[in-house]
Design a protein around this motif. Structure first.
Motif, mmCIF file in Angstrom:
data_model
loop_
_atom_site.group_PDB
_atom_site.id
_atom_site.type_symbol
_atom_site.label_atom_id
_atom_site.label_comp_id
_atom_site.label_asym_id
_atom_site.label_seq_id
_atom_site.Cartn_x
_atom_site.Cartn_y
_atom_site.Cartn_z
ATOM 1 N N HIS A 50 -10.977 18.295 -2.311
ATOM 2 C CA HIS A 50 -12.077 18.442 -1.356
ATOM 3 C C HIS A 50 -11.812 17.606 -0.099
ATOM 4 O O HIS A 50 -11.935 18.109 1.019
ATOM 5 N N ILE A 51 -11.466 16.345 -0.294
ATOM 6 C CA ILE A 51 -11.206 15.458 0.846
ATOM 7 C C ILE A 51 -10.088 16.016 1.712
ATOM 8 O O ILE A 51 -10.192 16.078 2.942
ATOM 9 N N ASP A 52 -9.009 16.423 1.083
ATOM 10 C CA ASP A 52 -7.840 16.887 1.825
ATOM 11 C C ASP A 52 -8.113 18.175 2.590
ATOM 12 O O ASP A 52 -7.527 18.410 3.646
ATOM 13 N N SER A 53 -9.023 19.013 2.094
ATOM 14 C CA SER A 53 -9.263 20.315 2.725
ATOM 15 C C SER A 53 -10.245 20.263 3.892
ATOM 16 O O SER A 53 -10.391 21.248 4.611
ATOM 17 N N GLN A 54 -10.897 19.136 4.093
ATOM 18 C CA GLN A 54 -11.921 19.068 5.135
ATOM 19 C C GLN A 54 -11.326 18.879 6.525
ATOM 20 O O GLN A 54 -10.352 18.161 6.700
ATOM 21 N N SER A 55 -11.941 19.522 7.494
ATOM 22 C CA SER A 55 -11.538 19.340 8.886
ATOM 23 C C SER A 55 -12.516 18.439 9.631
ATOM 24 O O SER A 55 -12.274 18.070 10.777
ATOM 25 N N ASP A 56 -13.612 18.091 8.979
ATOM 26 C CA ASP A 56 -14.635 17.229 9.581
ATOM 27 C C ASP A 56 -14.728 15.945 8.765
ATOM 28 O O ASP A 56 -15.008 15.974 7.566
ATOM 29 N N LEU A 57 -14.502 14.806 9.419
ATOM 30 C CA LEU A 57 -14.506 13.528 8.713
ATOM 31 C C LEU A 57 -15.861 13.206 8.095
ATOM 32 O O LEU A 57 -15.937 12.512 7.082
ATOM 33 N N VAL A 58 -16.944 13.720 8.688
ATOM 34 C CA VAL A 58 -18.271 13.464 8.130
ATOM 35 C C VAL A 58 -18.376 14.051 6.724
ATOM 36 O O VAL A 58 -19.017 13.480 5.844
ATOM 37 N N LYS A 59 -17.713 15.180 6.492
ATOM 38 C CA LYS A 59 -17.752 15.787 5.160
ATOM 39 C C LYS A 59 -17.044 14.907 4.137
ATOM 40 O O LYS A 59 -17.451 14.850 2.968
ATOM 41 N N CYS A 60 -15.996 14.193 4.559
ATOM 42 C CA CYS A 60 -15.326 13.253 3.658
ATOM 43 C C CYS A 60 -16.241 12.072 3.359
ATOM 44 O O CYS A 60 -16.284 11.559 2.240
ATOM 45 N N LYS A 61 -16.992 11.671 4.372
ATOM 46 C CA LYS A 61 -17.957 10.582 4.189
ATOM 47 C C LYS A 61 -19.069 11.016 3.220
ATOM 48 O O LYS A 61 -19.493 10.237 2.363
ATOM 49 N N PHE A 97 -23.061 16.942 -8.768
ATOM 50 C CA PHE A 97 -21.940 16.460 -7.951
ATOM 51 C C PHE A 97 -21.057 17.634 -7.519
ATOM 52 O O PHE A 97 -20.727 17.776 -6.339
ATOM 53 N N GLU A 98 -20.685 18.476 -8.464
ATOM 54 C CA GLU A 98 -19.828 19.620 -8.152
ATOM 55 C C GLU A 98 -20.544 20.614 -7.242
ATOM 56 O O GLU A 98 -19.946 21.157 -6.305
ATOM 57 N N ALA A 99 -21.837 20.829 -7.504
ATOM 58 C CA ALA A 99 -22.606 21.765 -6.680
ATOM 59 C C ALA A 99 -22.743 21.249 -5.248
ATOM 60 O O ALA A 99 -22.594 22.012 -4.287
ATOM 61 N N TYR A 100 -22.989 19.962 -5.099
ATOM 62 C CA TYR A 100 -23.160 19.397 -3.766
ATOM 63 C C TYR A 100 -21.841 19.300 -3.003
ATOM 64 O O TYR A 100 -21.822 19.395 -1.766
ATOM 65 N N LEU A 101 -20.725 19.127 -3.715
ATOM 66 C CA LEU A 101 -19.412 19.205 -3.052
ATOM 67 C C LEU A 101 -19.203 20.602 -2.485
ATOM 68 O O LEU A 101 -18.677 20.763 -1.378
ATOM 69 N N TYR A 102 -19.629 21.601 -3.250
ATOM 70 C CA TYR A 102 -19.523 22.986 -2.782
ATOM 71 C C TYR A 102 -20.377 23.189 -1.527
ATOM 72 O O TYR A 102 -19.926 23.806 -0.550
ATOM 73 N N VAL A 103 -21.594 22.662 -1.553
ATOM 74 C CA VAL A 103 -22.477 22.761 -0.381
ATOM 75 C C VAL A 103 -21.811 22.119 0.827
ATOM 76 O O VAL A 103 -21.788 22.685 1.924
ATOM 77 N N THR A 104 -21.240 20.937 0.622
ATOM 78 C CA THR A 104 -20.580 20.210 1.708
ATOM 79 C C THR A 104 -19.408 21.006 2.261
ATOM 80 O O THR A 104 -19.173 21.024 3.473
ATOM 81 N N SER A 105 -18.664 21.667 1.377
ATOM 82 C CA SER A 105 -17.501 22.442 1.811
ATOM 83 C C SER A 105 -17.886 23.683 2.595
ATOM 84 O O SER A 105 -17.219 24.038 3.566
#
Length: 200
Positions: A94-105, A124-132
């Motif tokens: 998830h971290i590696d695939s993000q283009s927005d640093l806020v999503k990593c935060k 946790f998994e559902a909210y990571l999906y939302v963030t992505s």
């Protein structure tokens, strides 16, 4: 060392070793991520520097995790290595695939809540999906404005966040043929509560 100094070093120094900079060793104790820290203990390319920035953004919101909870989580990790590795792999991807640093935060914040047992693994998994899948603008507006649907702009926000389960049609609007209206769901409210102490 202040976090700001640490962040500058990560961004500017091409030969930085993350685990030697972190006095508390917290980052290197997270399964999978500690292996990545070792892996990146070499001269870095531009893409490596971008990855470092992502890890720093993740760490920025995870670093104040309750240490007792973290110790308890590490005990669980040692007893459930397969499950822990799956969680960590999901997190790193998830971290590696993000283009927005806020999503990593946000990912760091979510992981902190998981470690502190404020949310379940399923959440946790559902909210990571939302963030992505959702834009930072929509996530922030949902959390900061509390899901207010008073304007047409908010109605379109409701439409966009309906597919992640944060909004649904009101029973009244479904029974009428005129205009569909939205209401915030329990999941949408839970996410707002969970993000209440997040520093945007």
């Amino acid at each position: 060392m202040k976090f700001g100094d640490f962040k500058d070093i990560i961004v500017n120094n091409s030969e930085v070793v993350l685990d030697s900079i972190l006095d508390d060793g917290l980052l290197k104790d997270i399964p999978i991520i500690n292996n990545l820290v070792d892996l990146y203990n070499v001269k870095t390319t531009i893409s490596d520097k971008i990855f470092y920035k992502k890890v720093v953004s993740f760490y920025e919101s995870f670093s104040d995790v309750n240490r007792d909870s973290f110790a308890q989580w590490n005990t669980w990790v040692n007893e459930n290595l397969d499950s822990a590795e799956k969680i960590a792999s999901t997190l790193v991807l998830h971290i590696d695939s993000q283009s927005d640093l806020v999503k990593c935060k946000i990912a760091g914040h979510l992981f902190k809540k998981l470690v502190e047992e404020k949310i379940s693994l399923r959440d946790f998994e559902a909210y990571l999906y939302v963030t992505s899948t959702c834009s930072v603008r929509d996530i922030r507006k949902h959390c900061v404005d509390g899901g207010d649907q008073s304007s047409s702009t908010e109605a379109s926000l409701s439409q966009r966040l309906q597919f992640v389960g944060f909004y649904s049609f009101t029973p009244e609007s479904l029974s009428q043929s005129e205009k569909l209206e939205y209401e915030i769901t329990d999941r949408g409210c839970d996410f707002i509560n969970m993000m209440e102490d997040f520093h945007w």
